[in-house]
Design a protein around this motif. Structure first.
Motif, PDB file in Angstrom:
ATOM      1  N   SER A  85       0.821  -1.209   0.000  1.00  0.00           N
ATOM      2  CA  SER A  85       0.000   0.000   0.000  1.00  0.00           C
ATOM      3  C   SER A  85       0.849   1.251   0.000  1.00  0.00           C
ATOM      4  O   SER A  85       1.901   1.310   0.625  1.00  0.00           O
ATOM      5  CB  SER A  85      -0.879   0.005   1.245  1.00  0.00           C
ATOM      6  OG  SER A  85      -1.755  -1.078   1.189  1.00  0.00           O
ATOM      7  N   GLY A  86       0.341   2.241  -0.677  1.00  0.00           N
ATOM      8  CA  GLY A  86       0.982   3.553  -0.661  1.00  0.00           C
ATOM      9  C   GLY A  86      -0.032   4.583  -0.239  1.00  0.00           C
ATOM     10  O   GLY A  86      -1.061   4.234   0.355  1.00  0.00           O
ATOM     11  N   SER A  87       0.229   5.844  -0.562  1.00  0.00           N
ATOM     12  CA  SER A  87      -0.701   6.852  -0.067  1.00  0.00           C
ATOM     13  C   SER A  87      -1.842   7.118  -1.048  1.00  0.00           C
ATOM     14  O   SER A  87      -2.703   7.927  -0.761  1.00  0.00           O
ATOM     15  CB  SER A  87       0.036   8.130   0.322  1.00  0.00           C
ATOM     16  OG  SER A  87       0.935   8.465  -0.670  1.00  0.00           O
ATOM     17  N   THR A  88      -1.893   6.438  -2.184  1.00  0.00           N
ATOM     18  CA  THR A  88      -3.082   6.557  -3.032  1.00  0.00           C
ATOM     19  C   THR A  88      -3.916   5.299  -2.826  1.00  0.00           C
ATOM     20  O   THR A  88      -3.506   4.367  -2.148  1.00  0.00           O
ATOM     21  CB  THR A  88      -2.715   6.644  -4.523  1.00  0.00           C
ATOM     22  OG1 THR A  88      -2.290   5.358  -4.953  1.00  0.00           O
ATOM     23  CG2 THR A  88      -1.631   7.665  -4.787  1.00  0.00           C
ATOM     24  N   GLY A  89      -5.085   5.264  -3.481  1.00  0.00           N
ATOM     25  CA  GLY A  89      -5.967   4.107  -3.325  1.00  0.00           C
ATOM     26  C   GLY A  89      -5.472   2.877  -4.078  1.00  0.00           C
ATOM     27  O   GLY A  89      -6.005   1.796  -3.904  1.00  0.00           O
ATOM     28  N   LYS A  90      -4.439   3.045  -4.903  1.00  0.00           N
ATOM     29  CA  LYS A  90      -4.008   1.936  -5.756  1.00  0.00           C
ATOM     30  C   LYS A  90      -2.716   1.320  -5.222  1.00  0.00           C
ATOM     31  O   LYS A  90      -1.686   1.992  -5.202  1.00  0.00           O
ATOM     32  CB  LYS A  90      -3.768   2.490  -7.171  1.00  0.00           C
ATOM     33  CG  LYS A  90      -3.528   1.441  -8.233  1.00  0.00           C
ATOM     34  CD  LYS A  90      -3.469   2.138  -9.604  1.00  0.00           C
ATOM     35  CE  LYS A  90      -3.289   1.196 -10.778  1.00  0.00           C
ATOM     36  NZ  LYS A  90      -2.141   0.347 -10.756  1.00  0.00           N
ATOM     37  N   PRO A  91      -2.771   0.056  -4.799  1.00  0.00           N
ATOM     38  CA  PRO A  91      -1.538  -0.583  -4.323  1.00  0.00           C
ATOM     39  C   PRO A  91      -0.493  -0.651  -5.438  1.00  0.00           C
ATOM     40  O   PRO A  91      -0.842  -0.691  -6.612  1.00  0.00           O
ATOM     41  CB  PRO A  91      -1.994  -1.992  -3.944  1.00  0.00           C
ATOM     42  CG  PRO A  91      -3.451  -1.900  -3.767  1.00  0.00           C
ATOM     43  CD  PRO A  91      -3.927  -0.830  -4.701  1.00  0.00           C
ATOM     44  N   LYS A  92       0.771  -0.649  -5.040  1.00  0.00           N
ATOM     45  CA  LYS A  92       1.828  -0.643  -6.059  1.00  0.00           C
ATOM     46  C   LYS A  92       2.550  -1.981  -6.086  1.00  0.00           C
ATOM     47  O   LYS A  92       2.865  -2.554  -5.042  1.00  0.00           O
ATOM     48  CB  LYS A  92       2.798   0.509  -5.799  1.00  0.00           C
ATOM     49  CG  LYS A  92       3.108   0.747  -4.340  1.00  0.00           C
ATOM     50  CD  LYS A  92       3.700   2.125  -4.087  1.00  0.00           C
ATOM     51  CE  LYS A  92       3.895   2.313  -2.582  1.00  0.00           C
ATOM     52  NZ  LYS A  92       4.324   3.635  -2.209  1.00  0.00           N
ATOM     53  N   GLY A  93       2.819  -2.436  -7.277  1.00  0.00           N
ATOM     54  CA  GLY A  93       3.514  -3.714  -7.450  1.00  0.00           C
ATOM     55  C   GLY A  93       5.009  -3.466  -7.515  1.00  0.00           C
ATOM     56  O   GLY A  93       5.560  -3.151  -8.567  1.00  0.00           O
TER      57      GLY A  93
END
Ligand code: WTA
Length: 686
Positions: free
Chosen positions: A287-295
């Motif tokens: 998870s990061g600070s946007t709603g979209k998890p990062k791969g």
């Protein structure tokens, strides 16, 4: 020792005196003869102790890492360039020109020297039923899975999603991908169907590996059903390989393949593919600070080397030791310290499938006794939970095998640290509070390695690992030079274990990690540096919260909550929680004309978060408000909401920049009312 019992305030430096007699370190005379501790150090004349080795690893990083890479890894062809990095552009490349295969490093070479050595001990959920897998057996399983993948069209560079609990076949699946050059993306088996589908789609996986069911805490979990739901939303998926965790039959569709049956048709040998050092090894979503998890993408040689070296030296792992990391393979800790680090070192690694309290709160320590675990590595949240059950659950088991205790994933408070050290470790085992991240690949700051008699300050990660150059920044983005100071934590130079990019989004990688402080890797955490130069992590600086050691973006929670038809606006924040470290607290504004009871709304919102993300993400508290505190430019003041959520009403701070500060009074009144109601109805609490 009363100072140890004071809980550490999250997010704030914790200053304290050090106990008189620090725990004895595990490292043999590191202060006088470094090469006895690290054989590779013999190659560096004049390097005699830990500080001079650290100095060399920073000043001559290429020389240092190249020596270790040659010594510790088996190469198919040697590398010609140790590193080629430019942090300002997010460019990180190690050991270029070299080719190797990670599965060969983790299995085949140990099969040559000691085929019957135990590679994995699978501590099954069913108490007292462990299964030992030798290196020979692991190789056979890995090759059979690899051949099955190949037969079903998986090629070098293809992504394979693994959605399985910890088990030998899950590890064999990861290593099978590595063997044929496929890129695995393990998704924690507690994630919901929607979260799994998002990750499958983002990674464009055509193949998923799962189990028919999972077993956890004595309960059956319908894992395959979750995969079925996810796959319906992922037309790219061509095959689902289904391993059998239980004897129960589950519905199979035309794309489902029974894994063990297929494996038995395949040969137990499979030629490893020669991979370039910088080919991707795996994606892991975080998870990061946007709603979209990062791969986040990790590559072959640098990652493997870094996990191997940190596993060896932070835990002082020796031949014959049984290493017990209880993290799930769905998280980076499971990747680095259940699978890659220990297996690269030819170690024996425990795969823990159960929970710390099943069948009772003595589970970990009964396992330590039965498996004779030498290094135990777990999360503060579990330590805090077990601490509440009392010392007897620990003391009734023999723990004399333990040599070192590790902690990871979130800040460990002084009280939990003290209990871990005193009760679990009998004041005999050094506790290593290890700080690192999905992005860093392996441990970056930890009390060990250091000389045998080097002090350990409770609840502090303390010392940078070799090659790690931590710096703290001031408000102007300048490096803070003094000690006894706090600031955003950055790392000033590249190391082999760091992530290389975000899958399909290198700009986000650069913007998140390298733009905030140009030329530095920004961790997203704050830290304090003590008078003596030791580091203590103070917590996240972004909108990421940490629930029971699991990272979660508040934007992800808001994204889920906002999908409910009654919600007009929401703000999720993390607030301190006694056991979980942090819990989520969501403030919502309802749409006009909603006619539903608050209790039903709360329950449905908890359900929607469980369904969109995972059960652990479900908010502990949901407060319905009329307005949210906003600045004149319309930004929600999360700082104020956090204080309200933690009932720190005298710490609300400066409210003059708020558009309308009466909103705060309303929310405070509502918060008090909600706590009162929750206290009256304990059963409705999450
Ligand atoms: C937090 C887990 C304090 C931190 C390996 C970091 C810690 C995030 C510690 C990464 C520690 C991890 N003390 N905080 N010893 N270890 N963290 O990516 O906020 O799941 O940024 O990696 O956990 O979580 P992740």
């Amino acid at each position: 020792m009363s100072f140890l019992r004071r809980p550490l305030a999250l997010g704030r430096p914790f200053l304290r005196a050090v106990g008189s007699s620090p725990p004895a370190g595990p490292i043999s005379s590191a202060s006088t003869n470094i090469s006895a501790f690290m054989p590779e150090a013999a190659a560096f004349p004049g390097v005699r102790d830990y500080p001079s080795l650290l100095h060399l690893s920073l000043g001559q990083a290429d020389r240092f890492w190249a020596a270790l890479a040659r010594d510790r890894l088996s190469w198919i062809s040697p590398f010609h360039t140790a590193s080629d990095c430019d942090l300002a552009r997010g460019k990180v490349r190690w050991f270029e020109g070299g080719r190797l295969n990670v599965s060969v490093n983790c299995i085949d070479r140990h099969v040559h020297t000691s085929p019957d050595k135990v590679a994995l001990i699978w501590e099954r959920d069913e108490p007292g039923t462990h299964v030992k897998i030798t290196y020979r057996h692991l190789l056979e399983m890995t090759c059979r899975v690899a051949n099955t993948l190949k037969r079903h069209g998986v090629r070098k560079g293809d992504r394979v999603t693994i959605y399985m609990p910890a088990s030998p076949i899950a590890v064999a699946s990861m290593l099978a991908c590595a063997r044929i050059g496929a890129v695995h993306t393990v998704v924690f088996a507690g994630f919901s169907a929607d979260a799994l589908a998002d990750r499958i789609r983002d990674g464009q996986s055509e193949t998923v590996i799962t189990t028919n069911q999972a077993v956890r805490g004595g309960r059956i979990i319908e894992l395959k059903q979750t995969v079925d739901q996810a796959v319906r939303k992922c037309p790219s998926v061509k095959h689902v390989l289904v391993a059998k965790r239980t004897e129960n039959e589950v519905p199979m569709s035309s794309i489902d393949i029974p894994l063990e049956e297929e494996m038995m048709k395949e040969e137990a040998v499979c030629d490893p593919v020669a991979m370039e050092s910088e080919d991707p090894l795996f994606l892991l979503y975080t998870s990061g600070s946007t709603g979209k998890p990062k791969g986040l993408v990790h590559t072959q040689a640098g990652y493997l080397l870094y996990t191997s070296v940190t596993h060896r030296y932070v835990f002082d792992y020796h031949e014959g030791d049984v290493f017990g990391c209880v993290a799930d393979i769905g998280w980076i800790t499971g990747h680095s310290y259940v699978v890659y680090g220990p297996l690269c070192n030819g170690g024996t690694s425990v795969l823990f499938e159960s929970t710390p309290v099943y069948p009772n709160p003595g589970r970990y320590w009964e396992m330590v006794e039965r498996l004779k675990i030498n290094q135990f590595y777990g999360a503060p949240t579990a330590i805090r939970l077990l601490f509440k059950y009392g010392d007897e659950w620990v003391k009734s088991h023999d723990r004399t095998s333990l040599k070192i205790l590790g902690s990871v994933g979130e800040p460990i408070n002084a009280e939990a640290w003290d209990w871990y050290y005193r009760v679990v470790g009998d004041e005999r085992c050094p506790v290593v509070d290890t700080w690192w991240q999905t992005e860093t690949g392996g441990i970056c700051i930890a009390p060990r390695p250091a000389a045998r008699d080097a002090e350990i300050v409770p609840a502090m990660a303390m010392r940078p690992f070799f090659g790690i150059n931590p710096v703290l920044m001031d408000d102007q983005g300048k490096k803070l030079m003094d000690n006894n100071t706090s600031g955003p934590l950055c790392i000033a130079q590249a190391w082999p274990g760091m992530a290389r990019t975000i899958h399909n989004d290198h700009d986000r990688f650069v913007n998140t990690y390298f733009k905030p402080y140009p030329n530095y890797f920004f961790t997203g955490d704050g830290a304090y540096r003590s008078e003596k130069g030791y580091y203590q992590i103070t917590g996240r600086l972004d909108d990421v919260i940490n629930i029971s050691g699991h990272r979660l973006g508040t934007a992800e929670i808001e994204g889920a909550v906002n999908q409910h038809r009654v919600v007009a606006e929401s703000a999720a924040i993390g607030c301190a929680h006694e056991i979980k470290g942090e819990a989520s607290y969501v403030f919502i504004i309802l749409k006009d004309g909603v006619d539903m009871s608050e209790a039903v709304i709360r329950q449905e919102l908890k359900d929607i978060v469980s369904q969109k993300i995972a059960k652990y993400a479900a908010p502990d508290h949901i407060q319905i408000v009329k307005r949210l505190p906003k600045t004149r430019s319309g930004k929600i003041m999360r700082r104020v909401l956090r204080k309200i959520a933690e009932s720190k009403l005298d710490e609300l701070g400066d409210l003059t920049t708020l558009d309308d500060h009466t909103a705060v009074q309303e929310i405070v009144a509502g918060h008090r009312q909600m706590l009162k109601e929750e206290a009256e109805q304990p059963a409705s609490r999450h």
